[in-house]
Design a protein around this motif. Sequence first.
Motif, PDB file in Angstrom:
ATOM      1  N   GLN A  31      42.287  34.031  26.090  1.00 20.41           N
ATOM      2  CA  GLN A  31      43.600  33.581  25.628  1.00 20.41           C
ATOM      3  C   GLN A  31      44.024  34.297  24.355  1.00 20.41           C
ATOM      4  N   LEU A  32      43.050  34.575  23.483  1.00 24.85           N
ATOM      5  CA  LEU A  32      43.366  35.216  22.204  1.00 24.85           C
ATOM      6  C   LEU A  32      43.279  36.735  22.270  1.00 24.85           C
ATOM      7  N   HIS A  33      42.832  37.243  23.423  1.00 22.68           N
ATOM      8  CA  HIS A  33      42.651  38.695  23.591  1.00 22.68           C
ATOM      9  C   HIS A  33      41.621  39.224  22.578  1.00 22.68           C
ATOM     10  N   LEU A  34      40.512  38.482  22.477  1.00 23.43           N
ATOM     11  CA  LEU A  34      39.431  38.853  21.565  1.00 23.43           C
ATOM     12  C   LEU A  34      38.125  38.953  22.344  1.00 23.43           C
ATOM     13  N   HIS A  35      37.188  39.758  21.830  1.00 21.49           N
ATOM     14  CA  HIS A  35      35.854  39.840  22.423  1.00 21.49           C
ATOM     15  C   HIS A  35      35.133  38.513  22.187  1.00 21.49           C
ATOM     16  N   VAL A  36      34.283  38.144  23.131  1.00 22.18           N
ATOM     17  CA  VAL A  36      33.548  36.882  23.025  1.00 22.18           C
ATOM     18  C   VAL A  36      32.761  36.804  21.716  1.00 22.18           C
ATOM     19  N   ASN A  37      32.165  37.896  21.306  1.00 24.10           N
ATOM     20  CA  ASN A  37      31.381  37.878  20.069  1.00 24.10           C
ATOM     21  C   ASN A  37      32.262  37.619  18.843  1.00 24.10           C
ATOM     22  N   THR A  38      33.513  38.140  18.900  1.00 28.09           N
ATOM     23  CA  THR A  38      34.446  37.887  17.793  1.00 28.09           C
ATOM     24  C   THR A  38      34.791  36.411  17.718  1.00 28.09           C
ATOM     25  N   VAL A  39      35.005  35.789  18.883  1.00 27.71           N
ATOM     26  CA  VAL A  39      35.298  34.351  18.915  1.00 27.71           C
ATOM     27  C   VAL A  39      34.118  33.564  18.360  1.00 27.71           C
ATOM     28  N   LYS A  40      32.909  33.930  18.788  1.00 28.04           N
ATOM     29  CA  LYS A  40      31.712  33.227  18.305  1.00 28.04           C
ATOM     30  C   LYS A  40      31.599  33.332  16.785  1.00 28.04           C
ATOM     31  N   TYR A  41      31.840  34.530  16.259  1.00 28.50           N
ATOM     32  CA  TYR A  41      31.731  34.727  14.809  1.00 28.50           C
ATOM     33  C   TYR A  41      32.758  33.867  14.073  1.00 28.50           C
ATOM     34  N   ARG A  42      34.000  33.884  14.567  1.00 29.32           N
ATOM     35  CA  ARG A  42      35.058  33.131  13.871  1.00 29.32           C
ATOM     36  C   ARG A  42      34.824  31.627  13.933  1.00 29.32           C
ATOM     37  N   VAL A  43      34.348  31.141  15.074  1.00 27.67           N
ATOM     38  CA  VAL A  43      34.057  29.705  15.194  1.00 27.67           C
ATOM     39  C   VAL A  43      32.948  29.318  14.229  1.00 27.67           C
ATOM     40  N   GLN A  44      31.910  30.156  14.165  1.00 28.21           N
ATOM     41  CA  GLN A  44      30.813  29.885  13.226  1.00 28.21           C
ATOM     42  C   GLN A  44      31.309  29.929  11.787  1.00 28.21           C
ATOM     43  N   ARG A  45      32.138  30.922  11.488  1.00 28.43           N
ATOM     44  CA  ARG A  45      32.665  31.065  10.129  1.00 28.43           C
ATOM     45  C   ARG A  45      33.583  29.887   9.781  1.00 28.43           C
ATOM     46  N   ALA A  46      34.347  29.401  10.743  1.00 33.41           N
ATOM     47  CA  ALA A  46      35.227  28.250  10.501  1.00 33.41           C
ATOM     48  C   ALA A  46      34.407  27.026  10.119  1.00 33.41           C
ATOM     49  N   GLY A  47      33.280  26.838  10.808  1.00 29.93           N
ATOM     50  CA  GLY A  47      32.399  25.723  10.464  1.00 29.93           C
ATOM     51  C   GLY A  47      31.827  25.866   9.070  1.00 29.93           C
ATOM     52  N   GLU A  48      31.481  27.088   8.696  1.00 26.53           N
ATOM     53  CA  GLU A  48      30.953  27.332   7.350  1.00 26.53           C
ATOM     54  C   GLU A  48      32.017  27.058   6.290  1.00 26.53           C
ATOM     55  N   ARG A  49      33.239  27.501   6.554  1.00 32.72           N
ATOM     56  CA  ARG A  49      34.325  27.260   5.599  1.00 32.72           C
ATOM     57  C   ARG A  49      34.601  25.765   5.459  1.00 32.72           C
ATOM     58  N   ARG A  50      34.510  25.060   6.572  1.00 29.96           N
ATOM     59  CA  ARG A  50      34.748  23.621   6.512  1.00 29.96           C
ATOM     60  C   ARG A  50      33.673  22.905   5.715  1.00 29.96           C
ATOM     61  N   GLY A  51      32.431  23.368   5.876  1.00 30.73           N
ATOM     62  CA  GLY A  51      31.331  22.794   5.103  1.00 30.73           C
ATOM     63  C   GLY A  51      30.518  21.755   5.834  1.00 30.73           C
ATOM     64  N   ARG A  52      30.872  21.461   7.071  1.00 31.23           N
ATOM     65  CA  ARG A  52      30.062  20.541   7.869  1.00 31.23           C
ATOM     66  C   ARG A  52      30.339  20.805   9.352  1.00 31.23           C
ATOM     67  N   PRO A  53      29.440  20.397  10.240  1.00 24.28           N
ATOM     68  CA  PRO A  53      29.578  20.722  11.666  1.00 24.28           C
ATOM     69  C   PRO A  53      30.848  20.134  12.283  1.00 24.28           C
ATOM     70  N   ILE A  54      31.428  20.880  13.213  1.00 25.38           N
ATOM     71  CA  ILE A  54      32.618  20.425  13.916  1.00 25.38           C
ATOM     72  C   ILE A  54      32.310  19.231  14.804  1.00 25.38           C
ATOM     73  N   THR A  55      31.077  19.158  15.306  1.00 25.62           N
ATOM     74  CA  THR A  55      30.707  18.111  16.262  1.00 25.62           C
ATOM     75  C   THR A  55      30.720  16.721  15.654  1.00 25.62           C
ATOM     76  N   GLU A  56      30.674  16.625  14.338  1.00 24.39           N
ATOM     77  CA  GLU A  56      30.615  15.298  13.700  1.00 24.39           C
ATOM     78  C   GLU A  56      31.881  14.491  13.932  1.00 24.39           C
ATOM     79  N   ASP A  57      33.036  15.145  13.882  1.00 18.78           N
ATOM     80  CA  ASP A  57      34.315  14.438  14.038  1.00 18.78           C
ATOM     81  C   ASP A  57      35.326  15.373  14.707  1.00 18.78           C
ATOM     82  N   ARG A  58      34.977  15.783  15.892  1.00 15.94           N
ATOM     83  CA  ARG A  58      35.758  16.793  16.605  1.00 15.94           C
ATOM     84  C   ARG A  58      37.213  16.378  16.773  1.00 15.94           C
TER      85      ARG A  58
END
Length: 422
Positions: A372-399
């Motif tokens: 959907q974003l026209h991005l490589h899967v690895n780029t999506v994985k990196y950004r999702v991981q980085r988003a969690g780091e920026r947030r400071g806690r796991p996304i799964t806690e309060d999705r």
Amino acid sequence: MTDQSDVAEAAIGISQRLYDRLSETIAVIEDMVARESPDLTTDSSLLQLLHETVSANVDAYFSAIRHNIPVADIAAPPVALEHARRLAQRGVPVNALVRGYRLGHSVALQLVLTEIRSAELEPDLSLSVLGAMSALMFGYIDEMSQQVSAVYQAERERWLESRNAVRALRVREILADDSRDVDAMTTAIRYPLRRTHAAVVVWYPDPGVDRLAAAEAFVKHLADALPVQGSPLFVPADSTTGWAWLPLQSAAGAAVVEQIRTFAQNADGEPWVAIGEPLPGIEGFRRSHQQALAAHTLAVASGSSMNRVSAASDPGLGAAALLGADNVAAARAWVAEVLGPLACDTEADGRLRETLRVFLRTGSSFKAAGEQLHLHVNTVKYRVQRAGERRGRPITEDRLDVEIALLLCQWYGAAVLSSQDE
């Protein structure tokens, strides 16, 4: 006997301390007026005018104290006069306007009294300062109330005499009352209420020579480009905004919404347009308008050109409009609490938020998000991981909270984002 020069000096000191906390003082007054007089805050544009009116009046009052300006020499702030005109155009009773000033007077007087107490002046001096400041405040509010009421009455008379005013009043009655005779109202407003209707709200944020005329012309040209079943209905909401309805065939659906969107995106003058869904009958007339108003409120609150043309059927818009409609400031605070640093208004965080939003919406599929974003899967994985780091806690806690916060960021943009230095 208290020396008047001492009174004046103390009053200036009190006013200066309140002025040093101007934003706090304005917020307290504005919150009270908005809470106790809801007619003054029926949409985001009126709420913004109320905020600027309170700010201008507070500033003028403190200036009068500091510079010993007689009340009779003070003209109402221009934004206060425009606020009165806009309320007159909307049909808000003048009593609501005057009551707003009385409520503001009451709150401001309490703030002054609190500040005098904290100053720990001599008892006689305290009473004299309170008397001087309250007398000036009463005089100021009385003078402003008279000035804005006069402007309101003049604008109300002018508005009622305008060519669309009677028709607009009938339309407002239809929107407010579902017990009216459909055929009688069809005759009164000269519009086929039994058809399917697509409602639109049209406005031009930037000042122009004749914005209302431009909005009406846009609706006429739009109707000429669509398969309408009769003439469109256009009524002014106020001097900056027009409401319109397009009578359509009963089978009209999403295709018409996209036709309206395309026409608006390519229109001269770049009007801002909010579109309701095509819905049948008088109930559809009302509901499509409600949807268009919700999209309009969101677009005005966000101020983002990305929302220049929006439709109620756009994914997530309805929910975002409901969540942020009452208090964008509260939504902004909540978004910051949920997303942490990820809510910063930076280009990098914006990319992370958008990637995370699409990732969660596609069922946490890196592959689907990448497509959907026209991005490589690895780029999506990196950004999702980085988003969690920026947030400071796991996304799964309060999705769910995260998804809602990202939805608000998508639609409101900078209005709910945090600056880098916060």
